[in-house]
Scaffold this motif. Structure first.
Motif, short mmCIF file in Angstrom:
data_model
loop_
_atom_site.label_atom_id
_atom_site.label_comp_id
_atom_site.label_asym_id
_atom_site.label_seq_id
_atom_site.Cartn_x
_atom_site.Cartn_y
_atom_site.Cartn_z
N THR A 95 0.84 -1.20 0.00
CA THR A 95 0.00 0.00 0.00
C THR A 95 0.87 1.24 0.00
O THR A 95 2.07 1.17 0.37
N PRO A 96 0.35 2.42 -0.38
CA PRO A 96 1.13 3.65 -0.34
C PRO A 96 1.67 3.94 1.06
O PRO A 96 2.81 4.39 1.21
N GLY A 97 0.85 3.69 2.08
CA GLY A 97 1.30 3.95 3.44
C GLY A 97 2.46 3.06 3.84
O GLY A 97 3.46 3.53 4.42
N ASP A 98 2.38 1.76 3.52
CA ASP A 98 3.47 0.84 3.84
C ASP A 98 4.72 1.17 3.04
O ASP A 98 5.85 1.03 3.54
N PHE A 99 4.54 1.63 1.79
CA PHE A 99 5.71 2.02 0.98
C PHE A 99 6.44 3.18 1.64
O PHE A 99 7.68 3.19 1.72
#
Length: 421
Positions: free
Chosen positions: A407-411
């Protein structure tokens, strides 16, 4: 005695010729409305419908030979005269069978005028149409001649015959839009035309745009234009004028692309096409002629487009995408409007040049930019989504995870962790 007989014969021949001239002149005056004051007296004197006939009404039939140029090519002058004589006899016999009388004169090389006299009660339109259709069917079947018949209004007095003639002539001028090749009655005509030229200019512009996009949309636009001809009850001349205008607009738009395309709008083949169009006796035939010609032009147009180097075009499209990938409306439809090519053609060019689909290319650009923003800025996920062309973070997050794997947040967390070490 021989001289006396010869003089008598010459006198009788001259008398018949004079009578024929006077009858023909009366016929002309009746249909043109000339010398209205003495028409009734002249008819009583000449008795064109017979001595024992007391007319109780009149109407006009106009028989028009369709494709007259072809008629002249197919038959010698003597055969043409024989066939015209046969047309007169057939019509006269059918008129007599319905207890009416006919007086006929060829008013032009391709038009036979007939003043129909009612001996009894005035017939209704059903009977008049039946007479016309019987004549048409017999001549078409036995003489192989295509014709159209215009039938005018019913009038009571000789002085009114010219108005019936005008109505019959007007009926013939609407034969294409009314869609009746055999018989067109003046009562079939609309009360008024809803013909608006500016609407046709708009329709033509849409047609040309679809044509230039190299898709099949132009065929749908063409069908709509011809349906408008019917809806607006256009006269034959108005239909021809609109088609001529359409061709001129099309020539201006595509004729300059190559000499091959420009040649389609001139020369012998063009003249033959246009002549066939003018001589067509039904709107269906007109549309077939136009559609066939446009199909050939379209094939040439597509060939010209494909023969040109597409590398310059695809590079221009590529740069446009790279500069506008953040636009949420960017799509094949957007590109087709922007570069005047079909969406299918744009997709084909992308696949050929970059071995990838347009959608995949666009997503790759957006995700690369998103990765940079996630790693190097503190912008919110929603702001980044809008910055790379997505309307909301949910859609952006779903696409990002599918392409990148997280996900963008995990990236972002992953990149921040890497920076610490």
């Amino acid at each position: 005695m021989e001289n006396l007989i010869e003089q008598t014969t010459d006198y009788e021949k001259e008398r018949r010729n004079n009578e024929r001239v006077l009858r023909r002149q009366l016929f002309r005056d009746l249909i043109e409305g000339e010398h209205a004051g003495d028409l009734s007296e002249r008819m009583k004197s000449m008795q064109p419908f017979g001595r024992d006939v007391t007319p109780c009404g009149f109407t006009i039939f106009i028989v028009e030979l369709n494709r007259y140029g072809q008629f002249q090519q197919n038959f010698s002058p003597s055969d043409q005269n024989i066939l015209k004589f046969a047309v007169m006899n057939v019509l006269n016999e059918i008129i007599n069978d319905h207890h009416m009388s006919g007086w006929m004169e060829w008013i032009s090389s391709d038009k036979l005028g007939t003043i129909v006299c009612f001996k009894e009660d005035t017939p209704d339109n059903t009977i008049l149409r039946t007479v016309g259709e019987k004549c048409h069917d017999w001549i078409n079947e036995h003489l192989r001649i295509s014709l159209t018949m215009g039938i005018g209004s019913v009038v009571k007095k000789p002085e009114e015959i010219h108005s019936s003639y005008q109505a019959a002539s007007s009926a013939l001028h609407h034969k294409l839009s009314l869609g009746q090749e055999a018989v067109v009655m003046s009562d079939d005509l609309p009360g008024q035309s809803h013909y608006h030229r500016y609407q046709y200019f708009q329709s033509m512009s849409q047609f040309v745009r679809e044509f230039r996009l190299a898709g099949d949309g132009w065929r749908i636009r063409l069908d709509a234009i011809f349906q408008s001809f019917i809806n607006d009850n256009l006269r034959n001349e108005e239909i021809h004028l609109q088609l001529e205008t359409l061709m001129k607009i099309l020539e201006r738009e595509v004729g300059e692309l190559s000499e091959n395309l420009a040649s389609k709008f001139k020369g012998k083949l063009w003249e033959e096409m246009w002549t066939s169009l003018i001589q067509a006796s039904s709107l269906h035939e007109v549309q077939r002629i136009v559609s066939d010609w446009l199909t050939e032009l379209f094939q040439t147009y597509v060939s010209v487009n494909e023969s040109k180097s597409y590398r310059a075009l695809i590079e221009e499209i590529k740069k446009y995408i790279e500069n506008n990938y953040s636009n949420p409306d960017l799509s094949l439809k957007h590109l087709s409007d922007r570069f005047q090519i079909s969406g299918k053609y744009a997709s084909y060019l992308f696949k050929e040049e970059f071995n990838t689909k347009f959608v995949d290319f666009l997503v790759h650009l957006r995700m690369n930019r998103a990765e940079s923003l996630l790693e190097n800025t503190n912008d919110t996920i929603q702001d980044i989504a809008m910055n790379v062309g997505y309307a909301n973070a949910i859609t952006f997050g779903r696409v990002f995870k599918k392409v990148v794997g997280v996900t963008p947040g995990d990236f972002r967390k992953l990149k921040n962790t890497e920076k610490k070490y």
